[in-house]
Design a protein around this motif. Structure first.
Motif, PDB file in Angstrom:
ATOM      1  N   GLY A  26       1.075  -1.028   0.107  1.00  0.00           N
ATOM      2  CA  GLY A  26       0.054  -0.132   0.213  1.00  0.00           C
ATOM      3  C   GLY A  26       0.981   1.108  -0.272  1.00  0.00           C
ATOM      4  N   SER A  27       0.504   2.496   0.555  1.00  0.00           N
ATOM      5  CA  SER A  27       0.665   3.416   0.441  1.00  0.00           C
ATOM      6  C   SER A  27       2.127   3.391   1.709  1.00  0.00           C
ATOM      7  CB  SER A  27      -0.150   4.778   0.348  1.00  0.00           C
ATOM      8  OG  SER A  27      -1.171   4.716  -0.550  1.00  0.00           O
ATOM      9  N   ILE A  28       3.369   3.015   1.980  1.00  0.00           N
ATOM     10  CA  ILE A  28       3.815   3.496   2.884  1.00  0.00           C
ATOM     11  C   ILE A  28       5.229   3.615   2.680  1.00  0.00           C
ATOM     12  CG2 ILE A  28       5.650   1.535   3.987  1.00  0.00           C
ATOM     13  CD1 ILE A  28       3.791  -0.437   2.623  1.00  0.00           C
ATOM     14  N   PHE A  29       4.931   4.853   3.203  1.00  0.00           N
ATOM     15  CA  PHE A  29       6.695   5.538   3.596  1.00  0.00           C
ATOM     16  C   PHE A  29       7.422   4.935   3.856  1.00  0.00           C
ATOM     17  CE2 PHE A  29       8.271   9.864   2.870  1.00  0.00           C
ATOM     18  CZ  PHE A  29       9.039   9.865   3.520  1.00  0.00           C
ATOM     19  N   SER A  30       8.563   5.163   3.828  1.00  0.00           N
ATOM     20  CA  SER A  30      10.100   4.321   4.024  1.00  0.00           C
ATOM     21  C   SER A  30      10.136   3.466   6.125  1.00  0.00           C
ATOM     22  CB  SER A  30      11.433   5.364   3.961  1.00  0.00           C
ATOM     23  OG  SER A  30      11.841   4.452   3.674  1.00  0.00           O
ATOM     24  N   ILE A  31       9.964   2.435   5.778  1.00  0.00           N
ATOM     25  CA  ILE A  31       9.889   1.516   6.718  1.00  0.00           C
ATOM     26  C   ILE A  31      10.846   1.597   7.733  1.00  0.00           C
ATOM     27  CG2 ILE A  31       8.917  -0.290   7.487  1.00  0.00           C
ATOM     28  CD1 ILE A  31       8.087  -1.246   5.331  1.00  0.00           C
ATOM     29  N   ASN A  32      10.658   1.910   7.994  1.00  0.00           N
ATOM     30  CA  ASN A  32      12.029   1.803   9.704  1.00  0.00           C
ATOM     31  C   ASN A  32      12.034   0.862  10.015  1.00  0.00           C
ATOM     32  OD1 ASN A  32      14.205   2.932  11.639  1.00  0.00           O
ATOM     33  ND2 ASN A  32      12.811   4.464  11.945  1.00  0.00           N
ATOM     34  N   VAL A  33      11.416   0.847  11.174  1.00  0.00           N
ATOM     35  CA  VAL A  33      11.036  -0.361  12.284  1.00  0.00           C
ATOM     36  C   VAL A  33      10.534  -1.585  11.860  1.00  0.00           C
ATOM     37  CG1 VAL A  33      11.689  -1.451  15.056  1.00  0.00           C
ATOM     38  CG2 VAL A  33      11.526   1.128  14.232  1.00  0.00           C
ATOM     39  N   MET A  34      10.303  -2.269  11.766  1.00  0.00           N
ATOM     40  CA  MET A  34       9.607  -3.980  12.181  1.00  0.00           C
ATOM     41  C   MET A  34       9.910  -4.678  12.780  1.00  0.00           C
ATOM     42  SD  MET A  34       9.779  -4.760   7.546  1.00  0.00           S
ATOM     43  CE  MET A  34       7.972  -5.457   7.309  1.00  0.00           C
ATOM     44  N   GLY A  35       8.871  -4.857  13.558  1.00  0.00           N
ATOM     45  CA  GLY A  35       8.314  -6.063  14.752  1.00  0.00           C
ATOM     46  C   GLY A  35       7.631  -6.877  14.994  1.00  0.00           C
ATOM     47  N   TRP A  36       7.456  -8.054  15.739  1.00  0.00           N
ATOM     48  CA  TRP A  36       6.642  -8.675  15.668  1.00  0.00           C
ATOM     49  C   TRP A  36       5.502  -8.585  17.863  1.00  0.00           C
ATOM     50  CZ3 TRP A  36       3.648 -11.750  13.209  1.00  0.00           C
ATOM     51  CH2 TRP A  36       4.300 -11.819  11.536  1.00  0.00           C
ATOM     52  N   TYR A  37       4.708  -8.940  18.121  1.00  0.00           N
ATOM     53  CA  TYR A  37       4.095  -8.040  19.317  1.00  0.00           C
ATOM     54  C   TYR A  37       3.641  -9.509  19.378  1.00  0.00           C
ATOM     55  CZ  TYR A  37       5.185  -3.365  20.050  1.00  0.00           C
ATOM     56  OH  TYR A  37       5.827  -2.214  19.245  1.00  0.00           O
ATOM     57  N   ARG A  38       2.807  -9.621  20.620  1.00  0.00           N
ATOM     58  CA  ARG A  38       2.017 -11.093  21.056  1.00  0.00           C
ATOM     59  C   ARG A  38       1.555 -10.455  21.774  1.00  0.00           C
ATOM     60  NH1 ARG A  38       6.478 -15.761  22.945  1.00  0.00           N
ATOM     61  NH2 ARG A  38       7.125 -14.304  25.315  1.00  0.00           N
ATOM     62  N   GLN A  39      -0.332 -10.722  22.466  1.00  0.00           N
ATOM     63  CA  GLN A  39      -1.032 -11.015  23.107  1.00  0.00           C
ATOM     64  C   GLN A  39      -1.681 -12.249  23.947  1.00  0.00           C
ATOM     65  OE1 GLN A  39      -4.284  -7.832  22.896  1.00  0.00           O
ATOM     66  NE2 GLN A  39      -4.765  -7.560  24.867  1.00  0.00           N
ATOM     67  N   ALA A  40      -1.484 -12.869  24.862  1.00  0.00           N
ATOM     68  CA  ALA A  40      -2.087 -13.535  25.586  1.00  0.00           C
ATOM     69  C   ALA A  40      -3.126 -13.511  26.622  1.00  0.00           C
ATOM     70  CB  ALA A  40      -0.969 -14.497  26.353  1.00  0.00           C
TER      71      ALA A  40
END
Length: 116
Positions: A26-40
Motif C-alpha cells: 500500500g501507500s507506505i512511506f519508507s519503513i523504519n522499524v518492523m516488529g512482532w508483538y504478542r498478546q496472551a
C-alpha cells in the motif's frame, strides 16, 4: 492505505517450531522499524522482537536464543522464526511497522498455540 498481511500461525507441540511472516503493501512511506508483538489472554500486548532497516535487532528476554527476526527491505516483509516453543508462547502475534515519519501500522494478528 497500508495493509499488513500475516501468515504462519497455528498449533504446535512444545519444543516445536513455527515461522511467521508479514508482508506490507500500500501507500507506505519508507519503513523504519518492523516488529512482532504478542498478546496472551488477559495480558498486555508485549514486544517480542523488532528489527531496524539497518538490521539491528531487539528481543524480549523471554524469547532470546529461541526466536529470530529477519526482514527483506526490498519486499517489505518481516519474518519471525520461532524455535523451542513453550506453552507460554501461546498468544495472538501481531506484526507492526513504523515508517520514517513515525506512523505505526498493525496487522490483524495470527494465533499461535503451543500445546500437547
Amino acid at each position: 492505505q497500508v495493509q499488513l498481511v500475516e501468515s504462519g500461525g497455528g498449533l504446535v507441540q512444545p519444543g516445536g517450531s513455527l515461522r511467521l511472516s508479514c508482508a506490507a503493501s500500500g501507500s507506505i512511506f519508507s519503513i523504519n522499524v518492523m516488529g512482532w508483538y504478542r498478546q496472551a489472554p488477559g495480558k498486555e500486548r508485549e514486544l517480542v522482537a523488532s528489527i531496524t532497516t539497518g538490521g539491528s535487532t531487539n528481543y524480549a528476554d523471554s524469547v532470546k536464543g529461541r526466536f529470530t527476526i529477519s526482514r527483506d527491505n526490498g519486499k517489505n516483509t518481516v519474518s519471525l522464526q520461532m524455535n523451542s516453543l513453550k506453552p507460554q508462547d501461546t498468544a495472538v502475534y501481531y506484526c507492526k511497522i513504523i515508517d520514517n515519519r513515525g506512523r505505526g501500522y498493525w496487522g490483524q494478528g495470527t494465533q499461535v498455540t503451543v500445546s500437547s
